[in-house]
Design an enzyme around this catalytic site. Structure first.
Site, PDB file in Angstrom:
ATOM      1  N   GLN A  14       0.824  -1.203   0.000  1.00  0.00           N
ATOM      2  CA  GLN A  14       0.000   0.000   0.000  1.00  0.00           C
ATOM      3  C   GLN A  14       0.860   1.257   0.000  1.00  0.00           C
ATOM      4  OE1 GLN A  14      -3.194  -0.764   2.666  1.00  0.00           O
ATOM      5  NE2 GLN A  14      -3.930   1.322   2.563  1.00  0.00           N
ATOM      6  N   SER A  19       4.101  -6.437   2.877  1.00  0.00           N
ATOM      7  CA  SER A  19       2.787  -6.353   3.534  1.00  0.00           C
ATOM      8  C   SER A  19       1.694  -6.870   2.600  1.00  0.00           C
ATOM      9  CB  SER A  19       2.531  -4.920   4.010  1.00  0.00           C
ATOM     10  OG  SER A  19       1.348  -4.849   4.764  1.00  0.00           O
ATOM     11  N   LEU A  20       0.838  -5.983   2.117  1.00  0.00           N
ATOM     12  CA  LEU A  20      -0.190  -6.382   1.148  1.00  0.00           C
ATOM     13  C   LEU A  20       0.416  -7.158  -0.024  1.00  0.00           C
ATOM     14  CD1 LEU A  20      -2.916  -6.043  -0.495  1.00  0.00           C
ATOM     15  CD2 LEU A  20      -1.809  -4.018  -1.426  1.00  0.00           C
ATOM     16  N   ARG A  24      -9.476  -7.765   4.235  1.00  0.00           N
ATOM     17  CA  ARG A  24      -8.346  -7.362   5.086  1.00  0.00           C
ATOM     18  C   ARG A  24      -8.347  -5.843   5.252  1.00  0.00           C
ATOM     19  NH1 ARG A  24      -2.828  -5.912   3.857  1.00  0.00           N
ATOM     20  NH2 ARG A  24      -1.267  -6.786   5.287  1.00  0.00           N
ATOM     21  N   HIS A  56       0.328  -3.071  11.218  1.00  0.00           N
ATOM     22  CA  HIS A  56       1.425  -3.896  11.742  1.00  0.00           C
ATOM     23  C   HIS A  56       1.797  -3.533  13.177  1.00  0.00           C
ATOM     24  CE1 HIS A  56       1.852  -5.785   7.873  1.00  0.00           C
ATOM     25  NE2 HIS A  56       1.870  -4.597   7.309  1.00  0.00           N
ATOM     26  N   GLN A  79       0.775 -11.578  10.334  1.00  0.00           N
ATOM     27  CA  GLN A  79       1.327 -10.458   9.572  1.00  0.00           C
ATOM     28  C   GLN A  79       0.606  -9.143   9.883  1.00  0.00           C
ATOM     29  OE1 GLN A  79       0.054  -9.015   6.090  1.00  0.00           O
ATOM     30  NE2 GLN A  79       1.811  -9.530   4.800  1.00  0.00           N
TER      31      GLN A  79
END
Length: 317
Positions: free
Chosen positions: A11, A91-92, A116, A201, A250
């Site tokens: 992102q 991440s994503l 998510r 996170h 995660q």
């Protein structure tokens, strides 16, 4: 030529119009945007191609939009016979990596990341949590600062360990503010507040993680055909059950990106292909090791150039 890793942005890399030119010129690419619209039951492609930027940037749109764009370019590389030895995503971006390694179907992935995004948005009321980039500080020193601030009652954690000297912290607005101040007092070069909609996170994402487990139960996760370097452990993973467990963790664990790059180098990777918009990951990779080859595939020109160069490197090998 050593091994090849495909890496996928997260992102923040989204831009209005990403993938549009390629979709107009190529049926494979267009099919991904169509499939995303169909699976989500909304005109996501319209938001991606036409904007406005504010709407595309919403977590619930940005996540499936980036996954779709990256997956479309991935499909083109695979069509040309360019396959990765390893995959990883920031991440994503880990979801695009899982699509690339055959662990999750594109349809399941686009549905999962939309959910998510929703759960991440809902986890913390707007304005209560945030993130900041801390530049020029050792991770152990910053870890000690965030732990002491958290113990004083203002939750803040290390969120993204991106490259030497670039670490993002995440938590309550107060926790991030105090930790940023202390980091500067203890020698950090800069502390830059990030324009994000939540404390991603961090421990504050645990409610989202609990809900998200239900979504992962709905989709099919297979063993990966090529190893994915997981954000949470910076180690290769191929087993379906472990993939699922790590995707839940995660959400509230730090993204170990610098460690991921080091692990890939250790495994013999010397060529990194960033698949999707922007060159953020290529920049971070070069900060870890500037001698490696990095390619970025984000439009027709960069796609053609990358395919040609990779094929030539293969022939020379």
């Amino acid at each position: 030529m050593g091994k090849v890793a495909f890496v996928f942005p997260g992102q923040g890399s989204q831009t209005v119009g990403m993938g549009k030119e390629s979709a107009e010129q190529n049926e494979t690419v267009q099919s991904y945007f169509n499939r995303a619209d169909e699976r989500l039951g909304t005109a996501l492609s319209k938001v991606i191609f036409e904007g406005p930027q504010e709407e595309l940037t919403l977590t619930t749109n940005a996540q499936p939009a980036l996954l779709t764009t990256s997956s479309a370019f991935l499909a083109r590389l695979l069509e040309e016979g360019i396959n990765p030895d390893y995959t990883a995503g920031h991440s994503l971006g880990e979801y695009s990596a899982l699509v690339a390694s055959g662990a999750v179907s594109f349809e399941d992935a686009v549905y999962a990341v939309r959910k998510r995004g929703e759960f991440m948005e809902e986890a913390v009321p707007a304005g209560e949590g945030t993130m900041a980039a801390i530049l020029g500080m050792d991770r152990d020193v910053l870890q000690a600062i965030t732990e002491s601030v958290t113990n004083e009652g203002n939750s803040v954690q290390l969120a993204n360990l991106n490259s030497p000297g670039q670490i993002v912290i995440s938590g309550t607005a107060k926790g991030v503010e105090i930790a940023s101040g202390r980091a500067k007092e203890e020698g950090a070069k800069r502390a830059i507040p990030l324009q994000v909609s939540g404390p991603f996170h961090s421990e504050l994402m645990k409610p989202a993680a609990n809900k998200f487990l239900g979504v992962l139960d709905e989709i099919t996760i297979n063993n990966a055909s090529s190893p994915v370097i997981a954000n949470v452990t910076a180690a290769p993973v191929t087993e379906a059950e472990e993939i699922k467990r790590l995707l839940v963790e995660q959400l509230y664990s730090p993204v170990l990106w610098e460690d991921t790059v080091k692990k890939l180098l250790e495994l013999g990777v010397d060529t990194f292909v960033e698949v999707g918009p922007g060159k953020v990951l290529s920049g971070l990779i070069k900060k870890v090791n500037r001698r490696v080859n990095t390619f970025s595939v984000q439009d027709e020109a960069s796609l053609s150039e990358t395919i040609a160069k990779l094929k030539a490197m293969k022939e020379d090998a």
